[in-house]
Design an enzyme around this catalytic site. Structure first.
Site, PDB file in Angstrom:
ATOM      1  N   SER A 127       1.117   3.137   3.400  1.00  0.00           N
ATOM      2  CA  SER A 127       0.857   4.491   3.528  1.00  0.00           C
ATOM      3  C   SER A 127       2.434   5.045   3.835  1.00  0.00           C
ATOM      4  O   SER A 127       3.354   5.132   3.026  1.00  0.00           O
ATOM      5  CB  SER A 127       0.062   4.868   4.933  1.00  0.00           C
ATOM      6  OG  SER A 127      -0.249   6.382   4.647  1.00  0.00           O
ATOM      7  N   ASP A 135     -10.145   6.211  -1.216  1.00  0.00           N
ATOM      8  CA  ASP A 135      -9.090   6.634  -0.110  1.00  0.00           C
ATOM      9  C   ASP A 135      -8.912   7.779  -0.320  1.00  0.00           C
ATOM     10  O   ASP A 135      -8.576   8.842  -1.141  1.00  0.00           O
ATOM     11  CB  ASP A 135      -7.566   5.942  -0.521  1.00  0.00           C
ATOM     12  CG  ASP A 135      -6.478   6.247   0.565  1.00  0.00           C
ATOM     13  OD1 ASP A 135      -6.656   7.158   1.508  1.00  0.00           O
ATOM     14  OD2 ASP A 135      -5.404   5.589   0.546  1.00  0.00           O
ATOM     15  N   HIS A 185      -8.532   3.793   3.033  1.00  0.00           N
ATOM     16  CA  HIS A 185      -6.929   3.805   3.446  1.00  0.00           C
ATOM     17  C   HIS A 185      -6.357   2.715   3.641  1.00  0.00           C
ATOM     18  O   HIS A 185      -5.309   2.117   3.543  1.00  0.00           O
ATOM     19  CB  HIS A 185      -6.875   4.872   4.137  1.00  0.00           C
ATOM     20  CG  HIS A 185      -5.277   5.226   4.210  1.00  0.00           C
ATOM     21  ND1 HIS A 185      -4.731   5.821   3.166  1.00  0.00           N
ATOM     22  CD2 HIS A 185      -4.402   5.200   5.295  1.00  0.00           C
ATOM     23  CE1 HIS A 185      -3.099   5.818   3.660  1.00  0.00           C
ATOM     24  NE2 HIS A 185      -3.231   5.716   4.914  1.00  0.00           N
TER      25      HIS A 185
END
Length: 273
Positions: free
Chosen positions: A100, A220, A249
């Site tokens: 991320s 996601d 995610h």
């Protein structure tokens, strides 16, 4: 052997999980409140075994690593601190794995240090030009410390809600409370500006010479596949994309065995060359 220690980088302490010996792999966590290097990567590190030198820091403002005096969080600080950490450890070449926010830092580091970064694995990554702030990421950055905030955040991170156990909620709530003061300074509203801060320029992306593996969940909602990973395919010189179906995610949690096999296979190519 796994060890937790503090390394001084440019005069400021960085808390680090280290394990194994061999080719070095820097592992960078994401941006959710309560996230730490060991919390994000300890299970993956154990599964990869002792034949890699794995380095998983708490990035500035997370866990036990403070934001340096006179600074604030952001892509430039996190990138420079990551590079400084590996310099302080005496590691000349290394792969980088980032999740991320950590994916954006990993890519920025590869652009800034092309002679040192050998490979990049960017998981559910941020950083793509033009990517908007998703409603789920906005909610995660705003999540209040405590069980309700932790449960809401975890429910947004994963597709399989059976993973949002009371034990997981309690552990995350405790970590959120411990880091609440530092985290409050990182992503205050309006939060779209922090997505902009983590966005990589086309020039930076073009400077990345290392092979890049993008790993993403098809479902996601935090960094959606269509706006986060797919646009990067047109900007990176040596890139491949692996998409996990039925995955949100955090592929390392939702598909742990396949994720570790994928990661190990990609990283092992440096050892086989």
């Amino acid at each position: 052997m796994t060890a937790l220690r503090t390394v001084i980088v440019d005069g400021s302490p960085v808390h680090v999980l280290e394990s194994g010996t061999g080719p070095a792999v820097l592992m960078l966590h994401g941006s959710g409140p309560g996230t730490t290097g060991s919390g994000a990567w300890a299970t993956t590190a154990r599964a990869l075994g002792a034949s890699w030198h794995l380095v998983a820091p708490d990035q500035a403002g997370f866990g036990r690593t403070p934001v340096p005096v006179g600074s604030r969080g952001g892509l430039r600080l996190w990138t420079e601190q990551a590079a400084g950490l590996m310099d302080a450890l005496g590691v000349e070449q290394y792969a980088v794995v980032g999740h991320s926010m950590g994916g954006a830092v990993a890519l920025a580091l590869a652009g800034a240090r092309p002679e040192q970064v050998t490979r990049v694995v960017a998981v559910s990554t941020m950083g793509a030009p033009g990517a908007p702030l998703s409603a789920d990421l906005d909610a995660i950055w705003a999540a209040p410390a405590g069980p309700l905030g932790a449960r809401d955040m975890l429910s947004r991170l994963v597709l399989d809600q059976a993973l949002v156990t009371d034990e997981a909620v309690d552990a995350r709530a405790s970590a959120m409370r411990a880091g609440a003061a530092a985290f409050a300074s990182l992503f205050p509203a309006p939060r779209a500006r922090w997505v902009d801060d983590l966005t990589l320029s086309e020039r930076t992306l073009a400077a990345i010479r290392a092979p890049v593996l993008l790993v993403h969940g098809a479902e996601d909602r935090v960094t959606p596949l269509a706006t986060a990973a797919r646009p990067l395919l047109g900007h990176l010189a040596d890139v491949r994309l692996h998409v996990f179906g039925r995955c949100g995610h955090v592929p390392a949690i939702e598909h742990p065995h396949e994720f570790r096999e994928l990661l190990s296979c990609f990283l092992r190519r440096d050892r086989d060359d």
